[in-house]
Design a protein around this motif. Structure first.
Motif, PDB file in Angstrom:
ATOM      1  N   LYS A  50      24.653  47.527  39.706  1.00 29.57           N
ATOM      2  CA  LYS A  50      24.901  48.963  39.832  1.00 29.57           C
ATOM      3  C   LYS A  50      23.632  49.739  39.566  1.00 29.57           C
ATOM      4  O   LYS A  50      22.952  49.488  38.579  1.00 29.57           O
ATOM      5  CB  LYS A  50      25.966  49.398  38.819  1.00 29.57           C
ATOM      6  CG  LYS A  50      27.296  48.718  39.034  1.00 29.57           C
ATOM      7  CD  LYS A  50      28.359  49.207  38.078  1.00 29.57           C
ATOM      8  CE  LYS A  50      29.655  48.489  38.408  1.00 29.57           C
ATOM      9  NZ  LYS A  50      30.728  48.720  37.475  1.00 29.57           N
ATOM     10  N   ASN A  71      26.458  50.171  44.520  1.00 30.71           N
ATOM     11  CA  ASN A  71      26.914  48.892  43.992  1.00 30.71           C
ATOM     12  C   ASN A  71      26.519  47.817  44.992  1.00 30.71           C
ATOM     13  O   ASN A  71      26.731  47.998  46.193  1.00 30.71           O
ATOM     14  CB  ASN A  71      28.432  48.860  43.858  1.00 30.71           C
ATOM     15  CG  ASN A  71      28.907  49.678  42.684  1.00 30.71           C
ATOM     16  OD1 ASN A  71      28.452  49.489  41.564  1.00 30.71           O
ATOM     17  ND2 ASN A  71      29.808  50.597  42.940  1.00 30.71           N
ATOM     18  N   VAL A 112      30.238  37.333  41.535  1.00 25.62           N
ATOM     19  CA  VAL A 112      31.491  37.911  42.001  1.00 25.62           C
ATOM     20  C   VAL A 112      32.158  38.612  40.825  1.00 25.62           C
ATOM     21  O   VAL A 112      32.195  38.065  39.719  1.00 25.62           O
ATOM     22  CB  VAL A 112      32.399  36.801  42.565  1.00 25.62           C
ATOM     23  CG1 VAL A 112      33.728  37.374  43.019  1.00 25.62           C
ATOM     24  CG2 VAL A 112      31.705  36.096  43.702  1.00 25.62           C
ATOM     25  N   ASN A 113      32.652  39.786  41.033  1.00 23.59           N
ATOM     26  CA  ASN A 113      33.255  40.620  39.993  1.00 23.59           C
ATOM     27  C   ASN A 113      32.241  41.314  39.092  1.00 23.59           C
ATOM     28  O   ASN A 113      32.614  42.039  38.187  1.00 23.59           O
ATOM     29  CB  ASN A 113      34.226  39.830  39.095  1.00 23.59           C
ATOM     30  CG  ASN A 113      35.614  39.783  39.692  1.00 23.59           C
ATOM     31  OD1 ASN A 113      36.151  40.814  40.062  1.00 23.59           O
ATOM     32  ND2 ASN A 113      36.186  38.604  39.799  1.00 23.59           N
ATOM     33  N   PRO A 166      29.095  43.388  40.137  1.00 24.14           N
ATOM     34  CA  PRO A 166      28.093  43.901  41.064  1.00 24.14           C
ATOM     35  C   PRO A 166      26.889  44.486  40.337  1.00 24.14           C
ATOM     36  O   PRO A 166      26.986  44.866  39.175  1.00 24.14           O
ATOM     37  CB  PRO A 166      28.845  44.982  41.827  1.00 24.14           C
ATOM     38  CG  PRO A 166      29.964  45.389  40.940  1.00 24.14           C
ATOM     39  CD  PRO A 166      30.332  44.177  40.153  1.00 24.14           C
ATOM     40  N   PHE A 190      27.241  43.897  45.938  1.00 22.37           N
ATOM     41  CA  PHE A 190      28.209  42.854  45.648  1.00 22.37           C
ATOM     42  C   PHE A 190      27.791  41.517  46.244  1.00 22.37           C
ATOM     43  O   PHE A 190      27.264  41.465  47.358  1.00 22.37           O
ATOM     44  CB  PHE A 190      29.565  43.212  46.261  1.00 22.37           C
ATOM     45  CG  PHE A 190      30.153  44.473  45.725  1.00 22.37           C
ATOM     46  CD1 PHE A 190      31.013  44.435  44.646  1.00 22.37           C
ATOM     47  CD2 PHE A 190      29.849  45.692  46.301  1.00 22.37           C
ATOM     48  CE1 PHE A 190      31.573  45.603  44.158  1.00 22.37           C
ATOM     49  CE2 PHE A 190      30.402  46.859  45.816  1.00 22.37           C
ATOM     50  CZ  PHE A 190      31.266  46.812  44.738  1.00 22.37           C
TER      51      PHE A 190
END
Ligand code: HEM
Lengths: 548, 395
Positions: free
Chosen positions: A331, A336, A326-327, A329, A338
């Motif tokens: 890329k 992105n 969490v926070n 992701p 998540f």
């Protein structure tokens, strides 16, 4: 339309209130007023000038700040109503009937009304979108209506103003000076020292500061429009991807919305704060609320289909390993991914054994892979178990047939055909969790030994090309508000009147106290006449009190 | 670590007391001076601001030591957030004091900060570990900027209140007098919450229940007030506690409702006692303190505070919030109630600025708008957290 010629000789566009050059009031109303409205320098704005055709009317409607503020309040009010009950996307059900039932069950009559009026999906409703559209239109038209005339008249303003202009300023003073020319010179010196731009003309001084801050509102409105434009773009395919996927530990899946990319989940981890490891400062809180989650994480490997891979083939190359938390992701290539959700302990495989009921003797164990159950399991001593029916999410029997309500192994059930040297023709048995059904009494039985589980991660895939546009809009907005709020446009006029008089006037678009402070020091230094702020009634009464 | 946590609590207490003392000095500054001009330079005002600054430094000390003790910024639960709000309010006041040097502002801003810190202290003060969604440096950036922005905006309401107390005629009944008194009542109600909560805390009252929540799951709950309202299908676990009057449906948090009703009842009793002893509107008690403020100055401070606060608030509550929401929840905007209320506050202040600039809404109108803005901010801080719980819910 005809131009208006001022006594000073300047030709002003039709609709001008204060002469662009010398500031003489041109309309009757302005001539009558004690303090003129300086908001747009009395310039000719389209909305104040043309009022006839349909286009004029629409233009005038949207350029009005009253209307603009009404639209803002309407957006504000509808937004507030939308928070009364949860919106559709925060509700666990989705079909219209379920939704209606949900709002009715929890919120009664008002809930039903809320649903019927469409407030349950406020922010996607057409009227909300129309309101936002009107807001955008209003911002554009109101800005265009004002910025050009304002720019022109500030550019054309003359240093020397007509006394009638000076007299109608909020801050104004008039009086005799012993040496008017010296006072003017000293005023100029002091104003320059205070970083004013000073212009001189024929016994008149105009000191101006921070004109750029006048453009602040227009800059920030531009930022808002860019932002709204970015939102509009998301409707165009390719600009915006928003998908979700569930992936099990060990599974390799193509990523929805991201063609050619594949993701493998290696592990899902959920950690709690434990009292031992956490600092003792957290002890009390953990006692009070029980356990608190510390981390959600999916360890993944990303793959991409090879450039020269055949269409439809799964010829892949490894891209990278990553831990999605969490926070943080994952890329890649504008996408992105998540960490959004999880399910713990889904059944992965079950270990069974075949026994003879009477003696309890086992023929050995076998493992059923619940994703891909095999047909025949060979056991010891010539026994085999044949899996002839598999129901991943067993939900009872319908029309004599067992049914599965989903392919997810929430509640697996099996039909086995058990063959042993003793019973070569086989015995059939239906086995589900906690139950075994037999058509007739069997001698053998498949018994559950143990199960293996795995976790599932819920991931969200996003690609948003509009983000940079939105960010740009945000940055321009910030520049604009700061420009308009932290500086203000100040002007001070000092000029010689008739018979050795000196006239002083000052104007600012905000923050009059600082202006007066500056003017005060100029006055003291240069010996300017006394002036009054015609708005500040307290000062007068206070002075009276002081004199008593 | 525990020592740091204790030190932190003591520093907060010191600043709380400093604010109380400073308020008294600002009061003295106004009593002693004969007019606006003289009280600007008064000794009392000088001492008042000095004590305020000392209190603020101690308050910052609280913040930093708590940060060190927990390893994360102390802005993650209701206590921490509200206490920080009170602190920033004082900071914003100090900023505007040095711009305008007017003790009247301090006399009203400090008590509001004091009430806010007292209110915060009623919530559980333990240091909680961070849940995954909050583990981001954007938490720090977003929340600090937002709190600073909101605190500056609230100063405009303080200036507005002073303006209204001075300019509303309290001798005759009027709509304005009514609403001004309503604001006073609201402040007394908050004090009612602090008083009732402290009382039951000192007596150590506790009542446990089990109940069924709106997703039909069994849950436990603990009341710190005698339960007037019961949760959905509640069962008492503490035999000697009182039996709730009525049971509420699952969507209502009966515990919050109980707390609310106790606070309001206490507040009303306080208000009535006060009213009976002075026999006139409570606002008249404060009027003498506002009398020496310059209306024009208060009006300008109110506007200036919005001008300074609005960009900061936009940056923190919208822009940084969107960036963080994009990192944490994959979307920059989700129409979560807390987000929507930040948007509402923002739109409200935008309307405020437009009305003032274009419609000439100055003086009383502007002051009332500032007070309404304060109410919206407080609504977002308190009611949205406690009642309309969304993703952001702390409680
Ligand atoms: C949410 C949307 C909006 C925001 C955040 C916004 C923001 C602002 C700000 C910060 C100012 C400067 C105010 C001041 O310095 O006191 C301003 C000025 C202004 N706004 Fe907006 N605005 C918005 C929508 C609108 C709309 C819908 C209109 C349409 C009528 C409008 C028309 C104006 C005008 C005419 C000015 C004054 C410009 C000047 O006098 O130089 N704005 N706006």
């Amino acid at each position: 339309m005809s131009k208006i010629k001022c006594k000073c000789g300047h030709e002003n566009p039709f609709g001008t209130v204060l002469c662009e050059k010398c500031g003489r009031p041109l309309t009757e109303e302005a001539k009558q007023s004690e303090v003129v409205d300086m908001r747009y320098e009395g310039s000719a704005r389209r909305s104040q000038t043309y009022k006839r055709s349909i286009i004029d009317k629409i233009w005038n409607f949207f350029s009005s700040v009253k209307i603009g503020v009404s639209i803002i309040i309407a957006v504000l009010a509808t937004s507030a109503i939308g928070t009364l009950f949860p919106q559709k996307f925060y509700v666990p059900v989705q079909t219209p009937e379920d939704l209606l039932a949900y709002y009715e069950r929890l919120y009664g009559f008002i809930g039903t009304l809320y649903y019927k009026l469409g407030f349950y999906d406020m922010y996607n409703s057409w009227w909300f979108k129309v309101l936002i559209g009107m807001l955008g239109t209003s911002i554009i038209i109101a800005s265009v209506d004002r910025v050009f005339p304002l720019y022109k008249s500030l550019k054309r303003q003359r240093t020397k103003r007509h006394p009638s202009f000076m007299k109608r300023q909020r801050i104004y003073g008039e009086g005799t000076a012993l040496t008017p020319d010296l006072s003017l010179e000293k005023a100029e010196e002091k104003l320059k020292e205070m970083k004013y731009n000073v212009k001189k003309e024929d016994g008149a001084v105009l000191a101006e500061k921070n004109r750029f801050s006048r453009w602040g509102p227009y800059v920030n409105h531009t930022g808002l429009i860019i932002f709204l434009f970015g939102i509009l773009l998301r409707g165009i395919p390719g600009f915006y991807v928003d998908d979700t996927m569930w992936i099990r530990e060990g599974e390799l899946r193509s990523i929805p919305g991201a063609p050619d990319y594949y993701l493998k989940s290696n592990q899902f981890i959920m950690e709690m704060y434990t009292k031992e490891e956490a600092d003792e400062v957290f002890g009390k809180a953990l006692d009070r609320v029980g356990s608190i989650v510390k981390n959600y994480q999916t360890d993944v490997s990303l793959y991409k289909k090879k450039e020269d891979g055949l269409p439809g083939s799964t010829d892949m190359e490894f891209v990278k390993d990553y831990s999605i938390i969490v926070n943080k992701p994952l890329k890649f290539d504008g996408y992105n991914i998540f960490q959004m959700d999880y399910r713990l302990n889904e059944l992965k495989s079950m270990k069974m054994k075949l026994i003879e009921k009477e003696t309890g003797d086992s023929f050995g164990e076998f493992t059923i892979d619940l994703d891909d159950p095999k047909g025949v399991y060979e056991l010891e001593n010539g026994a085999t178990v044949n899996l002839i029916g598999y129901y991943a999410d067993y939900a009872g029997v319908e029309n004599g047939e067992p049914v599965s309500k989903s392919p997810v192994p929430n509640n697996p059930a099996f039909i086995f055909d058990m063959r042993t040297p003793e019973k070569p023709q086989g015995e059939k048995s239906f086995v589900a969790i906690q139950q075994t059904l037999e058509t007739e009494e069997n001698a053998y039985q498949v018994k559950f030994v143990s199960a293996d589980t795995r976790h599932i991660s819920g991931l969200t895939i996003r690609k948003d090309k509009t983000l940079y546009i939105l960010l740009l809009g945000g940055i321009i907005f910030m520049i604009g508000v700061i420009q308009g709020s932290y500086w203000n446009h100040r002007r001070i006029w000092v000029q010689k009147g008739n018979d050795g008089n000196l006239l002083v006037a000052a104007h600012t678009n905000k923050n009059w106290f600082s202006l007066k402070k500056e003017l005060e020091s100029v006055k003291d230094y240069a010996g300017l006449p006394k002036y009054v702020d015609r708005r500040d009634t307290d000062i007068e009464s206070e002075q009276e009190e002081g004199e008593k | 670590m525990m020592e740091l946590a204790d030190l932190s609590a003591n520093l907060l207490l010191v600043s709380f007391i400093a604010y109380l003392v400073a308020t008294a000095f600002f009061g003295g500054a106004i009593k002693k001076a004969s007019s606006e001009t003289t009280y600007k330079k008064s000794r009392w005002g000088q001492i008042g601001i000095t004590i305020t600054v000392i209190g603020f430094i101690s308050n910052l000390g609280y913040f930093i030591t708590r940060w060190m003790a927990s390893g994360h910024i102390p802005l993650s639960n209701m206590f921490e957030f509200t206490a920080a709000f009170g602190m920033m309010l004082v900071g914003a006041f100090i900023l505007l004091f040095y711009l305008y040097r007017t003790p009247s502002l301090g006399l009203f801003a400090l008590p509001i900060a004091i009430i806010m810190i007292a209110y915060a202290s009623m919530f559980p003060k333990d240091i909680t570990p961070l849940i995954p969604a909050l583990q981001s440096h954007w938490l720090v950036i977003h929340v600090i900027t937002t709190v600073i922005g909101e605190a500056i905006l609230v100063i405009s309401a303080v200036a507005g209140l002073v303006y209204l107390l001075k300019n509303v005629d309290l001798t005759k009944p009027s709509r304005e007098r009514f609403w001004l008194e309503a604001v006073m009542i609201a402040l007394v109600l908050v004090i009612g919450f602090v008083v009732s909560s402290t009382t039951f805390k000192l007596t150590g009252y506790e009542a446990h229940f089990t109940y069924i929540d709106k997703e039909d799951k069994p849950k436990d709950i603990e009341y710190n007030y005698p339960p007037l309202f019961g949760m959905n299908e509640y069962e008492a676990q503490t035999p000697e506690a009182m039996t709730p009057w009525i049971e509420m449906p699952a969507i209502v948090n009966a515990k919050t409702l109980t707390t609310f009703v106790w606070s309001v009842a206490t507040g009303i009793v306080l208000y009535l006692l006060l009213r009976l002893s002075i026999r006139r509107p409570v606002a008249t008690l404060l009027k003498p303190f506002a009398k020496k403020a310059n209306s024009q100055l208060m009006d300008e401070i109110g506007y200036r505070a919005v001008l300074i606060g609005f960009p900061v608030f936009t940056l923190g509550a919208l822009i940084f919030a969107m960036i963080w929401a994009h990192e944490a929840w994959s979307r920059f905007w989700g129409w979560d109630p807390k987000e929507v209320w930040a948007l509402i506050s923002w739109l409200f202040y935008a309307a405020f600025l437009h009305l003032r600039l274009s419609q000439g809404w100055e003086g009383k109108k502007s002051a009332w708008l500032a007070v309404i803005g304060f109410i919206i901010i407080m609504f977002n801080l308190i009611a949205v957290n406690l009642i309309i719980a969304g993703l952001h819910s702390y409680a």
